[in-house]
Enzyme design. Structure first.
Site, PDB file in Angstrom:
ATOM      1  N   ASP A 383       0.853  -1.201   0.041  1.00 45.52           N
ATOM      2  CA  ASP A 383       0.074   0.042   0.090  1.00 45.52           C
ATOM      3  C   ASP A 383       1.055   1.049  -0.098  1.00 45.52           C
ATOM      4  O   ASP A 383       1.951   1.326   0.751  1.00 45.52           O
ATOM      5  CB  ASP A 383      -0.935  -0.095   1.369  1.00 45.52           C
ATOM      6  CG  ASP A 383      -1.917   0.988   1.144  1.00 45.52           C
ATOM      7  OD1 ASP A 383      -2.580   1.394   0.524  1.00 45.52           O
ATOM      8  OD2 ASP A 383      -1.493   1.885   2.330  1.00 45.52           O
ATOM      9  N   GLU A 419       1.715  -0.537  -4.972  1.00 45.41           N
ATOM     10  CA  GLU A 419       0.854   0.486  -5.285  1.00 45.41           C
ATOM     11  C   GLU A 419       1.429   1.821  -5.436  1.00 45.41           C
ATOM     12  O   GLU A 419       1.965   2.414  -4.594  1.00 45.41           O
ATOM     13  CB  GLU A 419      -0.253   0.925  -4.318  1.00 45.41           C
ATOM     14  CG  GLU A 419      -1.143   1.859  -4.600  1.00 45.41           C
ATOM     15  CD  GLU A 419      -2.282   2.263  -3.376  1.00 45.41           C
ATOM     16  OE1 GLU A 419      -3.496   2.431  -3.708  1.00 45.41           O
ATOM     17  OE2 GLU A 419      -1.815   2.113  -2.237  1.00 45.41           O
TER      18      GLU A 419
END
Length: 744
Positions: A383, A419
């Site tokens: 993330d 990401e």
């Protein structure tokens, strides 16, 4: 006001200690603590050289003045023992007789000087960053804050130390016995090019599944149940990407509104499986249950990828709670601003881990290796990975984090997905991560959404995205599978909502519909939300088939979101991070509807088609050049006239695109060294609102074509096989995909 003046003002305004003390827990003398070892970090049960069983405790707390180990019995009574050994800033000790299942925490002593970033407060019980299991759930009463949360002058509240004991209000770490060598496990080790990823939420996927026993729904055991595994196997996916399963906490603003963090992007324990997803209890049982889940998925040929959040923690900013790292060494673990009271926030969550610090980097890499070697997982999706790649301030692809991963003998062998952005300046890094890494490709998402809502000015962007995004990834030895292609993800509309809503409908989140993106790139097909208009409903189902077919025919690694193959809806909520209810949980009754069952069947057939045909799973980028005297190229693009596209055609407004994939010119060889060959395909994508006449390319491309998929005729199952002669015209229905296989 200067720092000195602020300190003086706070000192004058602060109440006497007795006004905020809630009675320190009793200290029980006589706990035997031997020197123990400084490695490994955490609580590790072992048998000492004298045959005495116990647990070694080791905690990095660089600037601390003292560390107390706190042990809790079943009634919650606390026993404290000082760790007096200090080696390379690691406090450690071995406690005989401490067995698996023992609950524990730490109290760390040091200066309270928020103006310099020092926030030690021994009144706060702290979770061990290396705890393998966590017992209890984080609530956020005032006692768990290191500062006086309700101080009348909020502008300086974070500088007033709260002396109340937090132990009764916070979860504890649990000593776990590591006794599993994974000798009986067989990892699938699916090559990247052959992968199909399925993003799912452990709880949401299983909560309403009728084939899973009620007591197992919402748990790791539920996901391991044969009924859950059967769906994954029948669909054909090769990996599940689990939304965060590290122990996480709920944010204060959600608890105040009676909501909870559902997605889990608020980590507080990087080694502990989230206890809320365990059916086997929270005093260590969650560890074994998670391992059994991984084994069950591996046995079915499915890899397990974890979505991990190492960019920030649940402790938020200076007004956030003191749960772990903030109280261990705030300055050592977090990036602080020049005003050290404040946190550098590249994540939008209040804080950012200081990954360039060796002990923080060690925490992250130790955690990653643990999940691979001891918990059996096969990869990670990071993330806000750009936040991890920042050196001091800027994103740096030679950063310590990326360098350590590249040389680590364990981590460089697993699947690594970035990401590739964060919320800081210069944080958008799509296409910039080095070899070994794949990336979520949001430019793919945007292009496909825009094409099918007929919003692209031309088809240049679509051509790049369908063929592997060579403009982003054809450098430094990267391959087409560096692009993880997706149309939807957990964050945003579901696939069904993407064709049913143009505006977000997040009222249930309690934030006045201000949360969630406004850039949905969605088209509702003529009506906002659910409708009884059958023409609109039929068009929406066709658009779902178009989007799914496009994704699974594109070069790169496709990622689907759990439930999209069933027509799952969140009622237009594009930010359901706090909806732990039917809004987010999969509705398995959709499979009883023939219309949605047809979407599932098409998805499974497309995945099977992809598995059968290596031309759809290329390991190298297309060259676009002829490799034989007949002029046949590995990739060619055609207009509706049946002619190859020119430079002018790429820049002209168009709703139709023909993509020819040659199976004769696939780079590479199989395991026996034999050249790889396959069928050739022609995909016709038409986003216009009227039928299009398309002339099928003749020799050398083909003599005849057979229809494999026709999204306009899939409502009641697979389209009938129809053969067309090359050089003749076919009618491509409005808003549809026609996939044809070259037969001669």
């Amino acid at each position: 006001m200067s720092s000195a003046a602020e300190q003086e003002a706070v000192a004058q305004e602060r109440p006497a200690a007795s006004a905020v003390v809630n009675g320190a827990p009793r200290r029980t003398p006589g706990v035997p603590v031997r020197p123990g070892a400084s490695t490994p970090l955490g609580a590790r049960f072992r048998v000492g050289p004298d045959g005495v069983a116990g647990t070694n405790f080791a905690l990095w707390a660089g600037g601390a003045e003292a560390v107390e180990l706190c042990l809790f019995d079943e009634q919650g009574r606390e026993t404290r023992a000082r760790l007096t050994e200090l080696t390379h800033e690691i406090w450690h000790g071995f406690v005989p007789g401490v067995m698996p299942g023992q609950r524990y925490g730490y109290r760390v002593h040091g200066r309270w000087d928020p103006w310099t970033g020092a926030r030690w407060n021994p009144a706060k019980l702290l979770l061990d960053p290396y705890a393998r299991a966590v017992d209890g759930e984080f609530g956020l009463p005032p006692e768990v804050y290191g500062h006086v949360r309700d101080w009348p002058q909020q502008q300086v509240a974070d500088t007033v130390r709260d002396e109340r004991d937090s132990a009764p209000y916070v979860p504890k770490g649990v000593v776990v016995h590591d006794d599993d060598d994974w000798a009986d496990d067989r990892r699938p080790k699916t090559p990247w090019a052959d992968s199909v990823i399925y993003e799912l939420h452990v709880r949401g996927f299983t909560m309403r599944h009728p084939g899973i026993p009620e007591e197992l729904r919402g748990t790791y055991a539920g996901l391991a149940h044969p009924a859950a595994v059967e769906h994954l196997v029948n669909l054909g996916v090769t990996a599940v990407e689990l939304l965060p399963v590290h122990q996480f906490a709920h944010e204060d603003h959600l608890l105040r509104r009676g909501l909870r963090n559902y997605w889990g992007y608020n980590s507080v324990g990087y080694f502990a499986p989230h206890a809320g997803y365990a059916s086997a209890g929270t005093t260590g049982g969650q560890v074994g249950e998670f391992k059994r889940m991984v084994r069950a998925l591996h046995a079915a040929g499915i890899e397990v990828i974890l979505d991990v959040v190492y960019n920030h923690t649940a402790e938020a900013g200076e007004l956030g709670p003191t749960l772990s790292l903030k109280g261990i060494d705030n300055r050592g673990y977090y990036r602080l601003q020049s005003d050290a009271r404040r946190y550098a926030d590249y994540t939008g969550c209040g804080n950012t881990l200081h990954v360039v610090q060796p002990h923080v980097l060690r925490l992250i890499t130790d955690s990653l290796r643990y999940w691979v070697t001891e918990m059996g997982v096969d990869g990670f999706r990071f993330d806000l990975a750009a936040a991890l790649a920042r050196s001091m301030h800027d994103v740096d692809m030679l950063s310590p984090f990326l360098a350590v991963i590249a040389q680590d003998p364990v981590l460089r062998r697993v699947k690594l997905i970035a990401e590739p952005w964060d919320v800081g300046s210069g944080g958008y890094q799509v296409g910039a991560f080095p070899p070994l890494w794949t990336e979520w490709n949001d430019r793919y998402r945007n292009a496909v959404r825009d094409f099918w809502r007929h919003a692209l000015p031309d088809v240049r962007e679509m051509g790049y995205r369908l063929s592997g995004s060579s403009d982003l990834y054809a450098w430094g030895g990267r391959r087409p599978y560096a692009s993880v292609n997706f149309v939807t993800a957990h964050d945003g509309f579901t696939l069904r909502d993407l064709v049913s809503y143009e505006r977000k409908h997040n009222e249930a989140n309690g934030e006045g519909n201000r949360d969630g993106t406004d850039d949905n790139r969605a088209w509702n097909c003529g009506a906002e939300g659910e409708t009884d208009d059958e023409r609109v409903r039929a068009l929406r189902r066709r658009q779902l088939r178009n989007l799914t077919t496009t994704l699974l025919l594109s070069t790169g690694v496709p990622m689907l979101v759990a439930g999209d193959e069933l027509g799952r809806t969140q009622g237009g909520n594009n930010n359901a991070y706090c909806q732990d209810n039917e809004i987010s949980w999969l509705d398995w009754t959709l499979l009883e509807d023939p219309g949605w069952k047809a979407l599932y069947d098409l998805t499974a057939r497309l995945i099977a088609l992809r598995h059968r045909h290596p031309v759809l799973r290329r390991r190298a980028f297309f060259s676009g050049r002829a490799h034989s005297v007949d002029g046949l190229r590995d990739l060619a693009w055609f207009t509706a006239r049946g002619t190859e596209m020119t430079e002018r055609d790429w820049y002209a407004p168009a709703a139709t695109l023909g993509m020819y994939l040659s199976g004769r010119d696939i780079p590479g060889r199989d395991e026996r060294g034999t050249p790889i060959t396959d069928d050739s395909f022609l995909a016709l994508l038409h986003a216009g609102d009227r039928p299009a006449h398309f002339v099928l390319p003749g020799p050398p491309w083909a003599d005849r074509y057979e229809v494999v998929v026709d999204t306009s005729a899939e409502e009641q199952g697979a389209a009938p096989a129809v053969t067309h002669r090359a050089g003749t015209g076919v009618t491509v229905p409005a808003r549809s995909v026609l996939l044809l296989r070259v037969t001669a």
